[in-house]
Design a protein around this motif. Sequence first.
Motif, mmCIF file in Angstrom:
data_model
loop_
_atom_site.group_PDB
_atom_site.id
_atom_site.type_symbol
_atom_site.label_atom_id
_atom_site.label_comp_id
_atom_site.label_asym_id
_atom_site.label_seq_id
_atom_site.Cartn_x
_atom_site.Cartn_y
_atom_site.Cartn_z
ATOM 1 N N GLY A 302 58.632 27.613 51.698
ATOM 2 C CA GLY A 302 57.966 28.049 50.481
ATOM 3 C C GLY A 302 57.618 29.523 50.441
ATOM 4 N N LEU A 303 57.822 30.248 51.536
ATOM 5 C CA LEU A 303 57.574 31.689 51.513
ATOM 6 C C LEU A 303 58.592 32.425 50.656
ATOM 7 C CD1 LEU A 303 56.638 32.371 55.252
ATOM 8 C CD2 LEU A 303 55.084 32.323 53.283
ATOM 9 N N VAL A 304 59.809 31.871 50.559
ATOM 10 C CA VAL A 304 60.862 32.566 49.809
ATOM 11 C C VAL A 304 61.522 31.691 48.748
ATOM 12 C CG1 VAL A 304 61.380 34.183 51.679
ATOM 13 C CG2 VAL A 304 62.615 32.008 51.563
ATOM 14 N N ARG A 305 61.083 30.459 48.597
ATOM 15 C CA ARG A 305 61.720 29.536 47.652
ATOM 16 C C ARG A 305 60.675 28.893 46.758
ATOM 17 N NH1 ARG A 305 63.237 24.341 46.289
ATOM 18 N NH2 ARG A 305 65.477 23.877 46.074
ATOM 19 N N GLY A 306 60.924 28.853 45.469
ATOM 20 C CA GLY A 306 60.063 28.137 44.560
ATOM 21 C C GLY A 306 60.343 26.648 44.612
ATOM 22 N N GLY A 307 59.419 25.865 44.096
ATOM 23 C CA GLY A 307 59.600 24.418 44.105
ATOM 24 C C GLY A 307 59.303 23.830 45.471
ATOM 25 N N ALA A 308 60.132 22.879 45.900
ATOM 26 C CA ALA A 308 59.927 22.236 47.197
ATOM 27 C C ALA A 308 59.910 23.283 48.298
ATOM 28 C CB ALA A 308 61.040 21.217 47.444
ATOM 29 N N GLY A 309 58.812 23.355 49.052
ATOM 30 C CA GLY A 309 58.660 24.428 50.019
ATOM 31 C C GLY A 309 58.341 23.991 51.429
ATOM 32 N N THR A 310 58.399 22.692 51.711
ATOM 33 C CA THR A 310 58.070 22.196 53.045
ATOM 34 C C THR A 310 59.256 21.472 53.657
ATOM 35 O OG1 THR A 310 57.122 20.211 52.027
ATOM 36 C CG2 THR A 310 55.591 21.968 52.647
ATOM 37 N N ALA A 311 59.280 21.472 54.995
ATOM 38 C CA ALA A 311 60.365 20.828 55.734
ATOM 39 C C ALA A 311 59.788 19.965 56.844
ATOM 40 C CB ALA A 311 61.300 21.875 56.325
ATOM 41 N N LEU A 312 60.438 18.845 57.092
ATOM 42 C CA LEU A 312 60.153 18.070 58.293
ATOM 43 C C LEU A 312 60.936 18.698 59.439
ATOM 44 C CD1 LEU A 312 60.373 14.380 56.986
ATOM 45 C CD2 LEU A 312 58.318 15.771 57.361
ATOM 46 N N VAL A 313 60.228 19.111 60.496
ATOM 47 C CA VAL A 313 60.840 19.812 61.623
ATOM 48 C C VAL A 313 60.500 19.067 62.903
ATOM 49 C CG1 VAL A 313 61.005 21.987 62.890
ATOM 50 C CG2 VAL A 313 60.585 22.019 60.417
ATOM 51 N N GLY A 314 61.533 18.764 63.695
ATOM 52 C CA GLY A 314 61.271 18.116 64.967
ATOM 53 C C GLY A 314 62.499 17.434 65.511
ATOM 54 N N SER A 315 62.300 16.706 66.577
ATOM 55 C CA SER A 315 63.396 15.899 67.112
ATOM 56 C C SER A 315 63.725 14.785 66.135
ATOM 57 C CB SER A 315 62.983 15.302 68.460
ATOM 58 O OG SER A 315 61.944 14.338 68.282
ATOM 59 N N HIS A 316 64.880 14.173 66.317
ATOM 60 C CA HIS A 316 65.253 13.063 65.435
ATOM 61 C C HIS A 316 64.182 11.973 65.459
ATOM 62 C CE1 HIS A 316 68.980 15.117 65.206
ATOM 63 N NE2 HIS A 316 69.430 14.740 66.386
ATOM 64 N N GLU A 317 63.640 11.712 66.630
ATOM 65 C CA GLU A 317 62.619 10.674 66.749
ATOM 66 C C GLU A 317 61.344 11.077 66.015
ATOM 67 O OE1 GLU A 317 61.306 6.951 67.693
ATOM 68 O OE2 GLU A 317 63.305 7.775 68.061
ATOM 69 N N GLU A 318 60.938 12.337 66.140
ATOM 70 C CA GLU A 318 59.727 12.793 65.463
ATOM 71 C C GLU A 318 59.878 12.759 63.951
ATOM 72 O OE1 GLU A 318 57.876 15.933 68.722
ATOM 73 O OE2 GLU A 318 59.413 16.597 67.304
ATOM 74 N N VAL A 319 61.031 13.185 63.456
ATOM 75 C CA VAL A 319 61.259 13.165 62.008
ATOM 76 C C VAL A 319 61.261 11.725 61.499
ATOM 77 C CG1 VAL A 319 62.933 13.689 60.190
ATOM 78 C CG2 VAL A 319 62.429 15.392 61.958
ATOM 79 N N ALA A 320 61.844 10.807 62.266
ATOM 80 C CA ALA A 320 61.814 9.392 61.885
ATOM 81 C C ALA A 320 60.369 8.881 61.826
ATOM 82 C CB ALA A 320 62.631 8.561 62.867
ATOM 83 N N GLU A 321 59.537 9.325 62.764
ATOM 84 C CA GLU A 321 58.126 8.918 62.765
ATOM 85 C C GLU A 321 57.400 9.421 61.520
ATOM 86 O OE1 GLU A 321 56.628 10.469 66.396
ATOM 87 O OE2 GLU A 321 57.582 8.917 67.650
ATOM 88 N N ARG A 322 57.670 10.666 61.129
ATOM 89 C CA ARG A 322 57.011 11.214 59.933
ATOM 90 C C ARG A 322 57.470 10.479 58.681
ATOM 91 N NH1 ARG A 322 54.995 13.020 63.569
ATOM 92 N NH2 ARG A 322 53.719 11.210 63.058
ATOM 93 N N ILE A 323 58.734 10.149 58.619
ATOM 94 C CA ILE A 323 59.237 9.390 57.476
ATOM 95 C C ILE A 323 58.568 8.020 57.423
ATOM 96 C CG2 ILE A 323 61.295 8.177 56.613
ATOM 97 C CD1 ILE A 323 62.891 10.690 57.417
#
Length: 380
Positions: A302-323
């Motif tokens: 979101g520092l350089v892009r309007g609209g959706a500005g967040t990302a899920l960042v991590g290992s595949h397992e961590e991203v699956a946990e956040r989802i």
Amino acid sequence: MSLTFHWFLPTNGDSRHVVGGGHGSPVTASGRDRPPTVAYLSQIARAAEDLGFVGALTPTGAWCEDAWLTTAMVSQASDRLKFLVALRPGLVSPTLAAQMASTFQWQTGGRLLLNVVTGGESHEQRAYGDFLGKDDRYRRTGEFLRIVRDLWDGRTVDLHGEHLRTEGARLARLPDPVPEVYFGGSSPIAGEVAARYADVYLTWGEPPAQVAEKIAWIGRTAARQGRTLRFGIRLHVITRDTAEQAWAEANRLLDGFDEETVRSVQAGLARSESEGQRRMLALHGGSRDRLEVHPNLWAGIGLVRGGAGTALVGSHEEVAERIEEYAALGIEEFVLSGYPHLEEAYWFGEGVLPRLAARGLWRHPRGERDAPATGVAFAN
């Protein structure tokens, strides 16, 4: 339970760096790295289809290619993938929009979804000849969707509304199936329109506590209309075999943001009329410090892009946990993207989706036998 995943067609250009743009901010120079040709977008569409994404979102606005024309061409390069086409009420008549949707369904075998975007920036709307204020635009959107839905139901429509008027409107061919309507907005009037007319309410990727508040708000508002909605979230993803690799990639993207670009983009976005954009800006405040606003939720985009500005960042397992964490709140659909979109589709599709399948949260739309091998068994 099977969650639904959509990818993104970067009709503003693609790159190994973040491509800025949206909500009145111009596309950054990186958007020229991979121009949004039909050939390249078709590569992304075919990859998304093979990996198990249900649909692909296309944006709308002066900063990108036209969503309708682009997806109509790209649809011919895929067999199953649906297209979540962004549509701005007020820039086309509701009767014509209903007819366009019917044609799209007929010619693609029912692969249209509609992302209704009211438009949060008056200066951009005026460039298209639309001079209504924000609240009036939402009221017009409500009239627009009322007409469109009545036409899709086979009714003859006569409406003399506050902003729209139609007499004797009727479709010669009804869409089959009727496209589902996706709708986002964080202002009170946006919630009222969504509750009355949307099938899926979309939110940008805020921390889970804030997402839970939105779900409760829209759920209550829809209940007063005697309706229930599904809920979706729009996020970027940076997922790798290890967390260290994922954060190294996030930091590489961050290192590519020069200070002048960040200042310019943030100044432009600060003038936005969009409540959702205001909430995105509040997550980082224009600063590079403390960008991880929730475990594995990074606000750097979101520092350089309007609209959706967040990302899920991590290992595949961590991203699956956040989802799974978002799914526990009631999120059923995830609209994802990553830079560059072709490669990131594979990182997510081969790294995260099999782990979600093993948790019983996802099944490939083609079924277990036809799904690509990934090294992790699909759940029965």
